[in-house]
Write an enzyme that holds these catalytic residues in place. Sequence first.
Site, PDB file in Angstrom:
ATOM      1  CG  ASP A   9      -1.801   1.251   1.269  1.00  0.00           C
ATOM      2  OD1 ASP A   9      -2.550   1.475   0.296  1.00  0.00           O
ATOM      3  OD2 ASP A   9      -1.731   1.999   2.267  1.00  0.00           O
ATOM      4  CD  GLU A  66      -5.521   1.127  -3.901  1.00  0.00           C
ATOM      5  OE1 GLU A  66      -6.738   1.352  -3.856  1.00  0.00           O
ATOM      6  OE2 GLU A  66      -4.745   1.372  -2.957  1.00  0.00           O
ATOM      7  CG  ASP A 122      -1.239   3.430   5.873  1.00  0.00           C
ATOM      8  OD1 ASP A 122      -2.216   3.810   5.207  1.00  0.00           O
ATOM      9  OD2 ASP A 122      -0.445   4.215   6.435  1.00  0.00           O
TER      10      ASP A 122
END
Length: 401
Positions: free
Chosen positions: A186, A270, A352
């Site tokens: 992330d 992502e 996170d």
Amino acid sequence: MRTAYKCRAYPTPEQVAVFNRTFGCVRLVWNKTLAERHAAFFQHGERTSYKQTDAALTAWKKTEELAFLSEVSSVPLQQTLRHQHTAYANFFAKRARYPRFKSRTGKQSAHYTRSGFRIKDGLLHVAKTGGPLTVAWSWPDVDLTVLDPTMVIVSREPDGRWYVTFAVDVDQPDPLPPTGHEIGVDLGLTDFAVTSDGVQIANPRHLARKARNLARYQRRLARCQKGSANRRKARTKVAVAHRKVRNARRDFLHKTSTVLIAQADTIVLEDLAVANMIRNRSLAKAISDVGWAEFRDLLEYKAARAGRDLRVIDRWYPSSKTCSACGHLLPRLDLGTRHWTCPGCRTRHDRDINAAKNILAAGRAVAGTAGDACGADVRQQGSSLLRSAVKQEPRAARRPA
């Protein structure tokens, strides 16, 4: 596959004069060709082919005004036309923005194919430079005498440093041994990256640390008279400050990406719309400084070389709002909320780390392994972007007022 070796170059004063003249000719050919192609397209609706630009360049060399184009090597000029043709093809294919004019104050480069250079006894000879070009070779395990580059790029940075890049076609290297491990990553601003293993990689904030010195140099540059020698010196100092920030950022991204590639067989990221995110004026500088796009590019080519699997999930997947333990989806989660408790299973989450775990689960769904994410929300690298399953839900019909 193609790889490149970039090293410092130390040209003699005579070679500096030849390269500077070549850079000027390359810039002139690019700008003049771009202006004529622009006029032909927007005034007459005609597209210009590479063959037409090549014929125009030949005609320019025969004129008295542009006869000096024949004084430099023709290879960089031809390559300039090819690059512009590619730039227009990428623009019409919506892969890049419209080509822009080149400036004499920015980075200057000249591309030489095999007919414009040769390597003899470990020395680089470039066409019409009058002697070997001294380079600082920094790869002891690679022999320059047997190197067979397909292209050599001579460049000069705005800070005055010279570089030579050797583009070489090499065999695909052997893949790294498998680790049996998978990682979800992330990316963020508070921490540069947080992995599904709970590892937090701090954001070094390279530009913020150098902002004070950079601002001082820029103020000095703004006070100098345009065209003066002092302004040229001040511009060089600004370029040096930017180079230090750029090199520090690139070193950090290379080291971080190399560690991730070595640790895991599968890495899941992502998809981030960086170009849209930097439109936020409050976060544009911080987002540009962190280098997410470059980090993803590094992971892509390093994963391909090491035989690793890099997967990218859909940007609309709610990784932060989904509980990684039970799958409960929060209706809303503010950006300032760094920790939250799941209403379903009462699990306490770090925002996170929870997002990284969900990103890994979504990446596993691509391969059909066990996971908590919907496969419609993920995509493998290189495939077409799929719409999020949340976005595909039918909307409630509106009643007429």
